[in-house]
Scaffold this motif. Structure first.
Motif, mmCIF file in Angstrom:
data_model
loop_
_atom_site.group_PDB
_atom_site.id
_atom_site.type_symbol
_atom_site.label_atom_id
_atom_site.label_comp_id
_atom_site.label_asym_id
_atom_site.label_seq_id
_atom_site.Cartn_x
_atom_site.Cartn_y
_atom_site.Cartn_z
ATOM 1 N N ASP A 43 5.299 -9.778 -3.293
ATOM 2 C CA ASP A 43 6.321 -10.642 -2.701
ATOM 3 C C ASP A 43 7.712 -10.445 -3.300
ATOM 4 N N GLN A 44 7.829 -9.531 -4.295
ATOM 5 C CA GLN A 44 9.155 -9.200 -4.827
ATOM 6 C C GLN A 44 9.057 -7.899 -5.613
ATOM 7 N N VAL A 45 10.077 -7.038 -5.470
ATOM 8 C CA VAL A 45 10.157 -5.795 -6.233
ATOM 9 C C VAL A 45 11.400 -5.872 -7.109
ATOM 10 N N THR A 46 11.228 -5.569 -8.408
ATOM 11 C CA THR A 46 12.339 -5.590 -9.352
ATOM 12 C C THR A 46 12.398 -4.249 -10.081
ATOM 13 N N GLU A 47 13.373 -4.091 -10.967
ATOM 14 C CA GLU A 47 13.517 -2.838 -11.722
ATOM 15 C C GLU A 47 12.330 -2.573 -12.639
ATOM 16 N N TYR A 48 11.632 -3.618 -13.038
ATOM 17 C CA TYR A 48 10.531 -3.430 -13.981
ATOM 18 C C TYR A 48 9.149 -3.599 -13.356
ATOM 19 N N GLY A 49 9.080 -3.745 -12.051
ATOM 20 C CA GLY A 49 7.772 -3.837 -11.418
ATOM 21 C C GLY A 49 7.783 -4.689 -10.169
ATOM 22 N N ALA A 50 6.623 -5.240 -9.832
ATOM 23 C CA ALA A 50 6.479 -6.052 -8.625
ATOM 24 C C ALA A 50 5.762 -7.347 -8.969
ATOM 25 N N PHE A 51 6.135 -8.403 -8.268
ATOM 26 C CA PHE A 51 5.431 -9.669 -8.412
ATOM 27 C C PHE A 51 4.408 -9.788 -7.289
ATOM 28 N N VAL A 52 3.213 -10.198 -7.675
ATOM 29 C CA VAL A 52 2.097 -10.325 -6.740
ATOM 30 C C VAL A 52 1.775 -11.802 -6.580
ATOM 31 N N ARG A 53 1.799 -12.294 -5.345
ATOM 32 C CA ARG A 53 1.423 -13.680 -5.074
ATOM 33 C C ARG A 53 -0.072 -13.744 -4.815
ATOM 34 N N ARG A 103 10.809 -1.167 -2.787
ATOM 35 C CA ARG A 103 9.601 -0.346 -2.846
ATOM 36 C C ARG A 103 9.503 0.345 -4.197
ATOM 37 N N LEU A 104 8.271 0.718 -4.550
ATOM 38 C CA LEU A 104 7.958 1.471 -5.760
ATOM 39 C C LEU A 104 7.204 2.708 -5.312
ATOM 40 N N VAL A 105 7.650 3.905 -5.771
ATOM 41 C CA VAL A 105 7.076 5.162 -5.273
ATOM 42 C C VAL A 105 6.597 6.022 -6.434
ATOM 43 N N GLY A 106 5.368 6.529 -6.339
ATOM 44 C CA GLY A 106 4.841 7.451 -7.341
ATOM 45 C C GLY A 106 5.508 8.812 -7.214
ATOM 46 N N LYS A 107 5.968 9.367 -8.341
ATOM 47 C CA LYS A 107 6.695 10.644 -8.303
ATOM 48 C C LYS A 107 5.829 11.773 -7.784
ATOM 49 N N GLU A 108 4.593 11.883 -8.256
ATOM 50 C CA GLU A 108 3.695 12.968 -7.837
ATOM 51 C C GLU A 108 2.859 12.583 -6.615
ATOM 52 N N THR A 109 2.301 11.369 -6.639
ATOM 53 C CA THR A 109 1.386 10.969 -5.557
ATOM 54 C C THR A 109 2.112 10.585 -4.276
ATOM 55 N N LYS A 110 3.388 10.192 -4.409
ATOM 56 C CA LYS A 110 4.199 9.706 -3.275
ATOM 57 C C LYS A 110 3.642 8.415 -2.678
ATOM 58 N N ARG A 111 2.708 7.806 -3.373
ATOM 59 C CA ARG A 111 2.182 6.533 -2.891
ATOM 60 C C ARG A 111 3.229 5.434 -3.104
ATOM 61 N N GLU A 112 3.377 4.566 -2.092
ATOM 62 C CA GLU A 112 4.406 3.533 -2.133
ATOM 63 C C GLU A 112 3.798 2.133 -2.145
ATOM 64 N N LEU A 113 4.485 1.250 -2.859
ATOM 65 C CA LEU A 113 4.203 -0.183 -2.786
ATOM 66 C C LEU A 113 5.426 -0.840 -2.174
ATOM 67 N N ARG A 114 5.205 -1.678 -1.168
ATOM 68 C CA ARG A 114 6.308 -2.375 -0.502
ATOM 69 C C ARG A 114 5.991 -3.868 -0.397
ATOM 70 N N LEU A 115 6.994 -4.640 -0.001
ATOM 71 C CA LEU A 115 6.793 -6.064 0.241
ATOM 72 C C LEU A 115 5.673 -6.272 1.252
ATOM 73 N N GLU A 116 4.870 -7.292 1.008
ATOM 74 C CA GLU A 116 3.762 -7.688 1.892
ATOM 75 C C GLU A 116 2.556 -6.776 1.813
ATOM 76 N N ASP A 117 2.588 -5.735 0.944
ATOM 77 C CA ASP A 117 1.391 -4.909 0.763
ATOM 78 C C ASP A 117 0.301 -5.727 0.075
ATOM 79 N N HIS A 118 -0.940 -5.519 0.510
ATOM 80 C CA HIS A 118 -2.090 -6.181 -0.126
ATOM 81 C C HIS A 118 -2.577 -5.303 -1.280
ATOM 82 N N VAL A 119 -2.761 -5.916 -2.426
ATOM 83 C CA VAL A 119 -3.218 -5.163 -3.598
ATOM 84 C C VAL A 119 -4.379 -5.887 -4.275
#
Length: 200
Positions: A90-100, A126-142
């Motif tokens: 529910d939020q992306v910051t410079e140091y990570g993401a907050f999960v509700r 969003r947060l993106v893996g340099k090698e994997t290119k996997r992304e985390l975005r708002l509203e993603d389920h984790v």
């Protein structure tokens, strides 16, 4: 996480509310006093589902209010170290993401997202893996695991809860499904599985 609990407690009814319906005013004041707050057992009271008056009201010398004993049925929310939870980014910051998850938020630090360097795009949320290119975005389920808990009893929403996704079976739900398919394919293509055995 969620469970129901019955508790006996006391509700303070101020003098200006004494002329009202006792059951209704007691329920209203109980909700104001308990819902959204930590109980003495450090569990968050989410909702009062029912309340019954439990004996006669009491008066305390020097206080114009009345104290009403009650038996309360409530819905509680509890978390524990090592517990696996599912939630939404529910939020992306410079140091990570907050999960509700439930009524609380946990921090998923960039170092705990995956075994890869993470590029942070705060503007794009969003947060993106340099090698994997996997992304985390708002509203993603984790799916993640709780690794640290520091509860704030006064303001539970300000509690500090640390999360990790760096173990098998954890991560964005799409990543978990992809990894499962990859593992199955690798097992089917394994030379050991496909080797033909000859007996003499």
């Amino acid at each position: 996480m969620y469970y129901t609990h019955t508790r006996e407690d006391m509700v303070r009814i101020p003098p200006d509310r004494l002329g009202e319906d006792l059951e209704k005013v007691t329920m209203e004041l109980a909700r104001q006093a308990f819902e959204g707050h930590m109980g003495p057992d450090q569990k968050l009271v989410v909702l009062i589902t029912s309340l019954e008056l439990n004996g006669d009201s009491r008066v305390v010398h020097g206080d114009g209010a009345v104290y009403q004993p009650v038996r309360i049925q409530m819905l509680l929310f509890d978390i524990r170290i090592q517990e696996v939870i599912e939630g939404l980014i529910d939020q992306v910051t410079e140091y990570g993401a907050f999960v509700r998850f439930g009524p609380l938020d946990g921090l998923l630090h960039v170092s705990q997202i995956q075994d890869d360097h993470i590029n942070v795009d705060v503007g794009g949320q969003r947060l993106v893996g340099k090698e994997t290119k996997r992304e985390l975005r708002l509203e993603d389920h984790v799916r993640s695991r709780i690794v640290t808990i520091s509860l704030n009893e006064v303001s539970p929403r300000e509690s500090k809860i640390g999360l990790t996704m760096r173990q098998p079976g954890l991560g964005k739900l799409e990543w978990i499904a992809e990894d499962h398919v990859t593992a199955e394919e690798a097992a089917r293509c394994s030379p050991a599985k496909n080797a033909t055995r000859y007996s003499r």
